[in-house]
Write a protein that holds these residues in place. Structure first.
Motif, mmCIF file in Angstrom:
data_model
loop_
_atom_site.group_PDB
_atom_site.id
_atom_site.type_symbol
_atom_site.label_atom_id
_atom_site.label_comp_id
_atom_site.label_asym_id
_atom_site.label_seq_id
_atom_site.Cartn_x
_atom_site.Cartn_y
_atom_site.Cartn_z
ATOM 1 N N GLU A 10 0.828 -1.209 0.000
ATOM 2 C CA GLU A 10 0.000 0.000 0.000
ATOM 3 C C GLU A 10 0.863 1.260 0.000
ATOM 4 O O GLU A 10 0.509 2.253 -0.651
ATOM 5 C CB GLU A 10 -0.943 -0.027 1.202
ATOM 6 C CG GLU A 10 -2.014 -1.113 1.087
ATOM 7 C CD GLU A 10 -3.095 -0.977 2.134
ATOM 8 O OE1 GLU A 10 -2.725 -0.823 3.316
ATOM 9 O OE2 GLU A 10 -4.276 -1.027 1.782
ATOM 10 N N GLN A 41 -9.684 -9.098 -2.116
ATOM 11 C CA GLN A 41 -10.892 -8.390 -2.567
ATOM 12 C C GLN A 41 -10.853 -6.923 -2.132
ATOM 13 O O GLN A 41 -11.218 -6.020 -2.895
ATOM 14 C CB GLN A 41 -12.147 -9.075 -2.011
ATOM 15 C CG GLN A 41 -12.343 -10.515 -2.473
ATOM 16 C CD GLN A 41 -12.819 -10.605 -3.915
ATOM 17 O OE1 GLN A 41 -12.942 -9.592 -4.604
ATOM 18 N NE2 GLN A 41 -13.075 -11.822 -4.381
ATOM 19 N N GLN A 42 -10.398 -6.686 -0.904
ATOM 20 C CA GLN A 42 -10.312 -5.302 -0.416
ATOM 21 C C GLN A 42 -9.277 -4.509 -1.212
ATOM 22 O O GLN A 42 -9.506 -3.339 -1.569
ATOM 23 C CB GLN A 42 -9.941 -5.301 1.070
ATOM 24 C CG GLN A 42 -11.016 -5.878 1.978
ATOM 25 C CD GLN A 42 -10.586 -5.948 3.425
ATOM 26 O OE1 GLN A 42 -9.638 -5.269 3.833
ATOM 27 N NE2 GLN A 42 -11.254 -6.778 4.212
ATOM 28 N N LEU A 43 -8.168 -5.127 -1.513
ATOM 29 C CA LEU A 43 -7.119 -4.465 -2.283
ATOM 30 C C LEU A 43 -7.624 -4.112 -3.687
ATOM 31 O O LEU A 43 -7.347 -3.025 -4.216
ATOM 32 C CB LEU A 43 -5.898 -5.378 -2.367
ATOM 33 C CG LEU A 43 -4.518 -4.726 -2.507
ATOM 34 C CD1 LEU A 43 -4.239 -3.803 -1.331
ATOM 35 C CD2 LEU A 43 -3.445 -5.797 -2.614
ATOM 36 N N ASN A 82 -10.340 -12.533 1.192
ATOM 37 C CA ASN A 82 -10.934 -11.250 1.585
ATOM 38 C C ASN A 82 -9.945 -10.096 1.462
ATOM 39 O O ASN A 82 -10.291 -8.992 1.029
ATOM 40 C CB ASN A 82 -11.460 -11.336 3.024
ATOM 41 C CG ASN A 82 -12.688 -12.219 3.128
ATOM 42 O OD1 ASN A 82 -13.391 -12.395 2.136
ATOM 43 N ND2 ASN A 82 -12.927 -12.792 4.297
ATOM 44 N N GLY A 83 -8.690 -10.339 1.866
ATOM 45 C CA GLY A 83 -7.677 -9.294 1.746
ATOM 46 C C GLY A 83 -7.463 -8.866 0.310
ATOM 47 O O GLY A 83 -7.320 -7.676 0.004
ATOM 48 N N ARG A 102 -10.779 -3.587 -4.600
ATOM 49 C CA ARG A 102 -11.763 -2.499 -4.533
ATOM 50 C C ARG A 102 -11.088 -1.148 -4.338
ATOM 51 O O ARG A 102 -11.555 -0.133 -4.872
ATOM 52 C CB ARG A 102 -12.753 -2.767 -3.388
ATOM 53 C CG ARG A 102 -13.794 -3.840 -3.710
ATOM 54 C CD ARG A 102 -14.916 -3.819 -2.699
ATOM 55 N NE ARG A 102 -14.468 -4.233 -1.384
ATOM 56 C CZ ARG A 102 -14.491 -5.498 -0.945
ATOM 57 N NH1 ARG A 102 -14.920 -6.462 -1.740
ATOM 58 N NH2 ARG A 102 -14.065 -5.791 0.266
ATOM 59 N N ARG A 103 -9.985 -1.113 -3.616
ATOM 60 C CA ARG A 103 -9.322 0.162 -3.309
ATOM 61 C C ARG A 103 -8.468 0.683 -4.461
ATOM 62 O O ARG A 103 -8.380 1.890 -4.665
ATOM 63 C CB ARG A 103 -8.448 0.013 -2.064
ATOM 64 C CG ARG A 103 -9.229 -0.096 -0.769
ATOM 65 C CD ARG A 103 -8.297 -0.014 0.422
ATOM 66 N NE ARG A 103 -7.599 1.268 0.503
ATOM 67 C CZ ARG A 103 -6.676 1.571 1.407
ATOM 68 N NH1 ARG A 103 -6.329 0.669 2.303
ATOM 69 N NH2 ARG A 103 -6.090 2.751 1.417
#
Length: 469
Positions: free
Chosen positions: A167, A191-193, A188-189, A195-196
């Motif tokens: 990040e 997927q969050q990355l 899940n990690g 989306r961001r």
């Protein structure tokens, strides 16, 4: 219609390079990802190791470079040094212009050397997050000109705890960039990355875990109770006789201990794990590729990033912690159109894990018993026979014929002379502890469903060497 590289939108120069490299038909991940990346869109690619991901993102990346611009225009992040080196080598081979410079950056190599290369001008940087951050903090690596960012083996980067570093790097790359994440899994990690940091990405997925490559034969050996695993492995390796193998263990200590056991038994083997310096790893891999070392005992750091086309076997000495890791491990073999064999050692307490692996890969693995003494002996005799056949056509044979004639003049039968010479050569060729090991395992083998059903085995008498009367 059969798709080819000509239909994917690559340049004529790139097509010529691919032809020279022997690339014929694109893989499924290349068919799906290359056209989308050439359009400049963000991509999430889900595929296992060995499916051609590097070419899938590397060819579009090189296609879009400004070759006369010496600034860093593309950044590829990898979780391991080995993968960084492999990707950089692949991109170097895909180049259509020698002016395009690709630089791998990673810890364990002199940073001064990398700084000098950056100063001279580099268009593509392939690196591990830690070393990339180090170069950024020194002000030696500038990312303001980056037009394409790739995370390769992104899930592994998160599993190794690199998320904060990734990040921080992403925050220094221009927003007006193209981004591609390639990963074996999407947790899940991940997927969050996505989306961001990705903008309306196209999802590209190649289903391989439940369709294990047909060129990889997968078998399991059921280990007898109360027999040390390291001792049980020896007869398996004698019978399987891998030409080039990676033996996967769970810890560095296990790698060191098993390597010592195999070396003491006379095998050509070395250990490969995170405690080795980068120069030590590179030297070992060079020796492995040149067949100076036949086998490597490795922790899972080698499961990703190692690309050795000549690897014939993968041995799961310790079962991996995840099903995805199993697929990554066995994917080290059966590459470049070659046949491969994956061997898994299973204790009685691990049968449930074997069933989970079978469900995951969509195959039932053949379960074999530990090789018997007779099987080990037969395999060794077969290899010995091959060596004899090679010697019979060799140039040195003539130098031993006078000795045979002399012994014949002393009254010995020619067949007996040959048998005695073979016995001496065979006994001298045996590795330390071969038959002692087989004898040690025999009682346990019989009590656990050995191939002869518990019947005692008789040893064959050694023929006497007779003289003619």
């Amino acid at each position: 219609m059969t798709l080819s590289f000509q239909t994917l939108g690559l340049s004529e120069a790139q097509l010529r390079v691919l032809g020279d490299l022997g690339f014929t038909d694109p893989t499924p991940i290349q068919v799906q990802a290359i056209p989308v990346l050439l359009e400049g869109r963000d991509v999430v690619g889900q595929a296992q190791t060995g499916t051609g991901k590097t070419a899938a993102f590397g060819l579009p990346l090189l296609h879009r470079l400004e070759q006369n611009n010496p600034d860093v225009q593309a950044l590829i992040l990898t979780p391991t040094r080995e993968l960084a080196i492999q990707v950089a080598q692949a991109l170097h081979s895909f180049r259509t212009e020698s002016r395009v410079r690709v630089l791998p950056v990673y810890g364990g190599q002199s940073i001064e050397r990398q700084l000098q290369r950056l100063e001279r001008g580099v268009q593509v940087v392939v690196g591990t997050p830690g070393r990339v951050l180090d170069l950024l903090e020194r002000g030696s690596l500038r990312l303001n000109g980056v037009r394409m960012l790739v995370l390769d083996e992104a899930d592994e980067m998160l599993n190794m705890g690199f998320l904060p570093d990734v990040e921080r790097i992403l925050s220094q790359v221009p927003d007006a960039r193209q981004t591609a994440f390639f990963s074996a899994t999407l947790n899940n990690g991940m997927q969050q990355l996505i989306r961001r940091y990705l903008k309306e990405p196209v999802n590209v997925r190649v289903q391989t875990p439940k369709d294990a490559p047909v060129r990889i034969t997968q078998v399991a050996y059921q280990l007898p109770r109360n027999v040390p695993k390291s001792r049980a492995l020896l007869p398996i390796l004698e019978v399987e006789d891998p030409e080039a193998a990676i033996i996967f263990v769970r810890t560095r200590q296990a790698a060191a201990e098993l390597t010592s056991t195999l070396q003491a038994a006379g095998h050509s083997v070395d250990e490969y794990h995170g405690n080795l310096s980068q120069s030590q790893r590179e030297r070992l891999l060079s020796r492995f590729r040149s067949s100076q070392v036949r086998w490597i005992v490795a922790t899972d750091i080698a499961a990703r990033g190692l690309d050795i086309d000549t690897l014939t076997h993968v041995v799961n000495y310790d079962l991996p912690d995840s099903l995805e890791s199993y697929v990554h491990r066995i994917g080290r073999t059966g590459r470049a159109g070659r046949e491969g064999r994956a061997i898994t050692l299973v204790t009685s307490f691990e049968r449930y894990k074997l069933r989970a692996i079978e469900r995951h890969v969509g195959q039932t693995l053949e379960v074999l018993s530990l090789p018997t003494r007779a099987e080990v002996e037969a395999k060794n005799l077969e290899k010995f026979k091959t060596r004899i056949q090679e010697a019979l056509s060799g140039e040195r044979l003539a130098s031993f014929l006078p000795l045979v004639a002399q012994l014949g003049g002393d009254g010995y039968d020619v067949q007996a002379i040959a048998a005695a010479a073979l016995q001496l050569a065979y006994d001298g060729n045996r590795k330390p502890g071969d038959m002692a090991l087989a004898d040690e395992l025999e009682p346990e083998q019989r009590s656990n469903g050995g191939s002869e059903g518990g019947r005692p085995r008789s040893s064959r008498p050694v023929p006497r060497v007779s003289r003619r009367s």
